[in-house]
Design an enzyme around this catalytic site. Structure first.
Site, PDB file in Angstrom:
ATOM      1  N   MET A 125       0.860  -1.171   0.061  1.00  0.00           N
ATOM      2  CA  MET A 125       0.223  -0.085  -0.054  1.00  0.00           C
ATOM      3  C   MET A 125       0.963   1.253  -0.160  1.00  0.00           C
ATOM      4  SD  MET A 125      -3.317   0.359   2.028  1.00  0.00           S
ATOM      5  CE  MET A 125      -2.756   0.795   3.709  1.00  0.00           C
ATOM      6  N   CYS A 126       1.708   1.458   1.197  1.00  0.00           N
ATOM      7  CA  CYS A 126       2.610   2.706   1.187  1.00  0.00           C
ATOM      8  C   CYS A 126       1.916   4.147   1.075  1.00  0.00           C
ATOM      9  CB  CYS A 126       3.454   2.436   0.160  1.00  0.00           C
ATOM     10  SG  CYS A 126       4.401   1.109   0.234  1.00  0.00           S
ATOM     11  N   GLY A 127       2.313   4.997   1.731  1.00  0.00           N
ATOM     12  CA  GLY A 127       1.958   6.320   1.868  1.00  0.00           C
ATOM     13  C   GLY A 127       3.094   7.351   1.426  1.00  0.00           C
ATOM     14  N   ARG A 169      -0.908   3.531   6.024  1.00  0.00           N
ATOM     15  CA  ARG A 169      -0.822   3.164   4.790  1.00  0.00           C
ATOM     16  C   ARG A 169       0.508   2.144   4.767  1.00  0.00           C
ATOM     17  NH1 ARG A 169      -4.021   4.711   1.130  1.00  0.00           N
ATOM     18  NH2 ARG A 169      -2.460   3.850  -0.387  1.00  0.00           N
ATOM     19  N   THR A 226       6.085   6.261   3.842  1.00  0.00           N
ATOM     20  CA  THR A 226       5.870   5.183   4.890  1.00  0.00           C
ATOM     21  C   THR A 226       5.597   4.114   4.220  1.00  0.00           C
ATOM     22  OG1 THR A 226       4.874   4.452   7.098  1.00  0.00           O
ATOM     23  CG2 THR A 226       3.667   5.965   5.313  1.00  0.00           C
TER      24      THR A 226
END
Length: 295
Positions: free
Chosen positions: A1-3, A32, A146
């Site tokens: 996912m990651c942000g 995320r 993140t």
């Protein structure tokens, strides 16, 4: 996912607040991807090169580092230790000798440049930011990430941002399907990656294109032709900040622009505390479209 978050300041009066604003934005993205986090800060240019290095045992590896590197480079070197990272400053002409000495010591190079510093570690964004004192850092622009690891292990080297050239770095949300074949193509050009993370390949591709004479915008356009998969890239250079999404654009992305700054995030809520956000132009970046700003 990651942000992902990014902030490019158009006016100098906000520069002292860059780290504080970026930290708030990145903490908002914690859900995320809570396994690791990192931030690249483009601060004031000094007269020389800055090399950010990392060690799992800083109390051992950073002891006497300033004297050792000064001897190896034959010039006066300064070392600022920040938790597991250290920022090494020296005249530009000493860069090659310093990098050789750093490699001999087994230290991990996070980033090299005249203005860029990169800090990244395993942990939540709030903990990583606190560890390195990101809130107190000023500068002209920066990007943060993140991570939720899907393509490689949870390690410091697997965290973003990735840097493969002086004052250039990249953060990524998505997955590249042809990163191994692109690694081989880059290797034939003498461009080598150090990790198994596909994001580093994206960073290396962009820096390779720029080294060949492409502009930041042209390098980002090239990703749409040569990199397969789904991705959102946010990149920084010494004087620039750029964004591109793949043609499908399945990863969330939002941008905001005022007279004072340009901001990027994976979610609207990361903009909530930015100054003047109520008057900003806010939009979702179009698929297969390059956006970039330069000083």
């Amino acid at each position: 996912m990651c942000g992902i978050v990014g902030l490019f300041l158009k006016k100098d009066d906000l520069r002292p607040k860059l780290g504080d604003m970026l930290t708030d934005m990145l903490i908002t993205m914690t859900e995320r991807g809570p396994d690791s986090a990192g931030i690249a800060i483009y601060g004031d240019d000094g007269e020389g090169v800055k090399i950010t290095v990392q060690s799992d045992t800083p109390e051992v590896d950073f002891a006497g580092l300033e004297d050792d590197l000064s001897k190896a480079a034959g010039v006066a070197v300064s070392v600022k230790v920040v938790s597991t990272h250290a920022v090494i400053k020296a005249p530009l002409a000493a860069e090659a000798a310093l990098l050789a000495a750093i490699e001999a010591k087994g230290l991990r190079v996070m980033g090299v440049g005249e203005s860029m510093e990169i800090y990244k570690e395993i942990g939540l964004p709030k903990d990583v930011a606190e560890r390195f004192g990101i809130r107190e850092m000023g500068g002209s622009h920066g990007i943060g990430h993140t991570r939720m690891a899907t393509e490689s292990a949870v390690t410091t080297l697997g965290a973003h941002p990735f840097s493969t050239a002086d004052d250039q770095c990249l953060v990524h949300n998505g997955s590249l399907s042809n990163h191994n074949s692109m690694r081989r193509k880059l290797a034939k050009k003498g461009v080598f990656t150090k990790t198994e993370n596909d994001t580093e390949v994206g960073a290396a591709y962009i820096s390779s294109r720029i080294a060949d004479g492409a502009s930041l915008g042209e390098a980002l356009e090239g990703t749409l032709e040569d990199l397969d998969g789904f991705f959102t890239f946010v990149t920084g250079t010494k004087n620039g900040f750029g964004v591109v999404r793949d043609p499908v654009a399945c990863k969330p992305a939002i941008m905001a622009e005022t007279e004072d700054y340009v901001a990027f995030a994976s979610e609207y809520r990361a903009f909530a505390d930015l100054p003047g956000i109520e008057a900003a132009r806010v939009w979702e970046p179009e698929p297969a479209t390059v956006y970039f700003w330069e000083r």
